[in-house]
Write a protein that holds these residues in place. Structure first.
Motif, mmCIF file in Angstrom:
data_model
loop_
_atom_site.group_PDB
_atom_site.id
_atom_site.type_symbol
_atom_site.label_atom_id
_atom_site.label_comp_id
_atom_site.label_asym_id
_atom_site.label_seq_id
_atom_site.Cartn_x
_atom_site.Cartn_y
_atom_site.Cartn_z
ATOM 1 N N SER A 118 -3.936 2.321 2.910
ATOM 2 C CA SER A 118 -4.236 1.259 1.960
ATOM 3 C C SER A 118 -4.208 1.789 0.539
ATOM 4 C CB SER A 118 -5.631 0.687 2.252
ATOM 5 O OG SER A 118 -6.124 0.010 1.121
ATOM 6 N N GLU A 119 -3.825 0.907 -0.373
ATOM 7 C CA GLU A 119 -3.856 1.241 -1.797
ATOM 8 C C GLU A 119 -5.254 1.680 -2.243
ATOM 9 O OE1 GLU A 119 -2.125 -1.660 -4.937
ATOM 10 O OE2 GLU A 119 -4.286 -1.566 -5.186
ATOM 11 N N GLU A 120 -6.261 1.204 -1.557
ATOM 12 C CA GLU A 120 -7.639 1.505 -1.956
ATOM 13 C C GLU A 120 -8.178 2.817 -1.399
ATOM 14 O OE1 GLU A 120 -9.444 -0.215 -4.106
ATOM 15 O OE2 GLU A 120 -7.876 -1.708 -4.379
ATOM 16 N N GLU A 121 -7.401 3.516 -0.588
ATOM 17 C CA GLU A 121 -7.891 4.739 0.042
ATOM 18 C C GLU A 121 -6.988 5.910 -0.296
ATOM 19 O OE1 GLU A 121 -10.603 5.164 1.933
ATOM 20 O OE2 GLU A 121 -11.195 3.055 1.952
ATOM 21 N N PHE A 124 -1.070 -1.416 3.540
ATOM 22 C CA PHE A 124 -1.374 -2.658 2.825
ATOM 23 C C PHE A 124 -1.995 -2.440 1.453
ATOM 24 C CE2 PHE A 124 -5.970 -2.596 3.672
ATOM 25 C CZ PHE A 124 -6.044 -1.782 4.790
ATOM 26 N N ASP A 125 -1.793 -3.436 0.616
ATOM 27 C CA ASP A 125 -2.505 -3.575 -0.656
ATOM 28 C C ASP A 125 -3.450 -4.752 -0.412
ATOM 29 O OD1 ASP A 125 -3.420 -4.176 -3.174
ATOM 30 O OD2 ASP A 125 -1.445 -4.268 -4.124
ATOM 31 N N PRO A 126 -4.756 -4.478 -0.249
ATOM 32 C CA PRO A 126 -5.668 -5.556 0.182
ATOM 33 C C PRO A 126 -5.735 -6.722 -0.788
ATOM 34 C CG PRO A 126 -6.889 -3.545 -0.368
ATOM 35 C CD PRO A 126 -5.433 -3.190 -0.396
ATOM 36 N N LEU A 127 -5.736 -6.409 -2.088
ATOM 37 C CA LEU A 127 -5.776 -7.494 -3.068
ATOM 38 C C LEU A 127 -4.941 -7.078 -4.270
ATOM 39 C CD1 LEU A 127 -7.091 -10.224 -2.809
ATOM 40 C CD2 LEU A 127 -8.967 -9.411 -4.235
ATOM 41 N N ASP A 128 -3.763 -7.639 -4.354
ATOM 42 C CA ASP A 128 -2.872 -7.328 -5.471
ATOM 43 C C ASP A 128 -3.180 -8.279 -6.618
ATOM 44 O OD1 ASP A 128 -0.430 -6.085 -6.657
ATOM 45 O OD2 ASP A 128 0.253 -8.160 -6.564
ATOM 46 N N GLY A 129 -3.259 -7.708 -7.810
ATOM 47 C CA GLY A 129 -3.514 -8.530 -8.996
ATOM 48 C C GLY A 129 -4.986 -8.842 -9.194
HETATM 49 MN MN MN Z 1 -4.661 -3.826 -5.081
#
Ligand code: MN
Ligand code: AHG
Ligand code: MN
Length: 335
Positions: free
Chosen positions: A91-94, A113-118
Motif C-alpha cells: 500500500s501507498e501508506e506502508e 493499492f492506494d487506499p485514498l487518492d487525492g
Molecule cells: Mn493516497
C-alpha cells in the motif's frame, strides 16, 4: 430498456468465460467491493466528523483517531487479509509489504493499492478514490509473499481498477479484456453495471496538468503545453482537480490528456511524483484496456519493471491522438 447487472453477477459471468478460472479472483474482487462500500460510506460522512465528535480525539493509547486515509487502509487490510486469496499486499501508506497474518491461509494473488487518492482534497468535498491492482504471485504457493511478488510490471497485471467517491460512487474495473464501470446504488448498497465496455475517445480537447509547476518541466513539455493553448483549431480546455483518480477518470470518459511530468527543481535528474505501483500502473492498465495510451514519454508505463515499492514515474496518459501529439513534441519531431 436494458438488463440490470450487479457487480456480483458480472464477476460470476466473467469467471465462466475463463476456462481455467477457479473462482479465487472472483472471490477476491467480490471482497474488495465490500471494502469499497465501507470506504464510500465513510467518505460520504466525512464532513460530519466535527459534529459527531470523532475527529481530533485520541484513542486509549494516545494515538490520534484514524483519519480517512488510515481508515481506508485499515478497512482494505482487514477485509482482505483473511480471505485466503492473497499472499501479501502493498500500500501507498506502508513502507514495507503487508504480510498475511500467520493464522490465515496464503493465496495465489498479490494486491497493491492506494487506499485514498487525492485525500488532501477531502475537506473541500472534491472527489477522491481508491486505486487497486492484482498480480499472480511468482513465488511458491502456500508460502509468504515477498517483494518479488509485488515488484511486477503493469503489463502482467491480472486485474486493476479504481473506485471514485464523487457525486456518485463508481467502480471502474478491467480483468484484461475490456473496461466496465459500475455505479453504487446507495439505497441498495449494490454496484450496478452503468458503463459497459468503456472506450476512451480517440481524441479530445481537454488538457489536465498542474501548470503551476511549468517552470520545473523539461523544455519539450513546456512547448507542447504552449502549443495546446495556441492551436489554430482553437485551444484545449484546462481542467485540473489535483486528484489523479478524478482527472484520469474524466479523461477516460471525455477524452484529452493528463500529464504529471518530471520536475527538475531540486536535482538535475528530475523527479516524478506519481507512484508506479499504486497510481501509475493501475491507471495506465485501465486507460490502455480502454484504447488509450499511458507513457512516461520514454516508455509505456505498463512495461516498467518496478525496482522498489515507492518508485515514482512521470505519467502522460489519455486519448491516443492527444498522447501521440505530446510524444511528437517530447521526441523533438515537432517544436
Ligand atoms: Mn493516497
Ligand atoms: P495521494 O492523495 O494518494 O497522496 O495522491 C495525490 C496525488 C494525485 O492524486 C494527484 O494527481 C497529485 O497528487 C496532485 O499533485 P499536485 O498537488 O502536485 O498537483
Ligand atoms: Mn495517490
Amino acid at each position: 430498456m436494458g438488463k440490470i447487472v450487479s457487480v456480483q453477477r458480472y464477476l460470476v459471468e466473467t469467471q465462466k468465460a475463463l476456462p481455467d478460472a477457479t473462482g479465487a479472483l472472483t472471490g477476491l474482487l467480490w471482497d474488495l467491493t465490500i471494502a469499497f462500500k465501507l470506504i464510500a460510506s465513510s467518505v460520504n460522512r466525512a464532513g460530519l466528523e466535527n459534529i459527531l465528535g470523532y475527529e481530533g480525539e485520541k484513542n486509549p493509547t494516545g494515538d490520534d483517531v484514524t483519519k480517512l486515509d488510515r481508515f481506508s487502509q485499515d478497512t482494505i487490510v482487514r477485509m482482505m487479509e483473511h480471505g485466503g486469496h492473497l499472499c501479501c499486499m502493498a500500500s501507498e501508506e506502508e513502507g514495507k509489504i503487508i504480510p498475511i497474518p500467520r493464522r490465515y491461509e496464503r493465496g495465489k494473488y498479490v494486491l497493491s493499492f492506494d487506499p485514498l487518492d487525492g485525500s488532501s482534497n477531502i475537506d473541500a468535498n472534491v472527489s477522491v478514490g481508491t486505486i487497486f491492482s492484482i498480480h499472480h504471485r511468482r513465488t511458491a504457493e502456500g508460502t509468504d509473499g515477498t517483494l518479488d511478488d509485488v515488484l511486477q510490471r503493469g503489463r502482467d497485471l491480472v486485474a486493476a481498477g479504481y473506485v471514485i467517491y464523487g457525486s456518485s460512487t463508481m467502480l471502474v474495473l478491467s480483468s484484461g479484456t475490456r473496461v466496465d464501470g459500475f455505479t453504487l446504488d446507495p439505497q441498495l448498497g449494490e454496484f450496478l453495471l452503468s458503463h459497459p465496455d468503456i472506450r476512451i475517445p480517440q481524441r479530445g480537447t481537454i488538457y489536465s496538468t498542474n501548470e503551476g509547476y511549468e517552470a520545473y518541466w523539461d523544455e519539450r513539455t513546456r512547448k507542447y503545453i504552449a502549443w495546446v493553448k495556441s492551436r489554430e483549431a482553437g485551444p484545449y480546455k484546462a481542467r485540473y482537480i489535483g486528484s489523479m483518480i478524478a482527472d484520469v477518470h474524466r479523461t477516460l470518459l471525455y477524452g484529452g490528456i493528463f500529464l504529471y511530468p518530471k520536475m527538475f527543481q531540486r536535482s538535475g535528474r528530475g523527479e516524478a511524483k506519481l507512484r508506479l505501483l499504486y497510481e501509475a500502473a493501475p491507471m495506465a492498465y485501465i486507460v490502455e484496456k480502454a484504447g488509450g495510451i499511458a507513457t512516461t514519454g520514454e516508455e509505456a508505463i505498463l512495461d516498467i519493471v518496478p525496482e522498489e515499492l515507492h518508485q515514482r514515474v512521470p505519467v502522460i496518459t489519455g486519448s491516443p491522438h492527444c498522447v501521440n501529439e505530446y510524444l511528437a513534441f517530447y521526441r523533438g519531431e515537432r517544436a
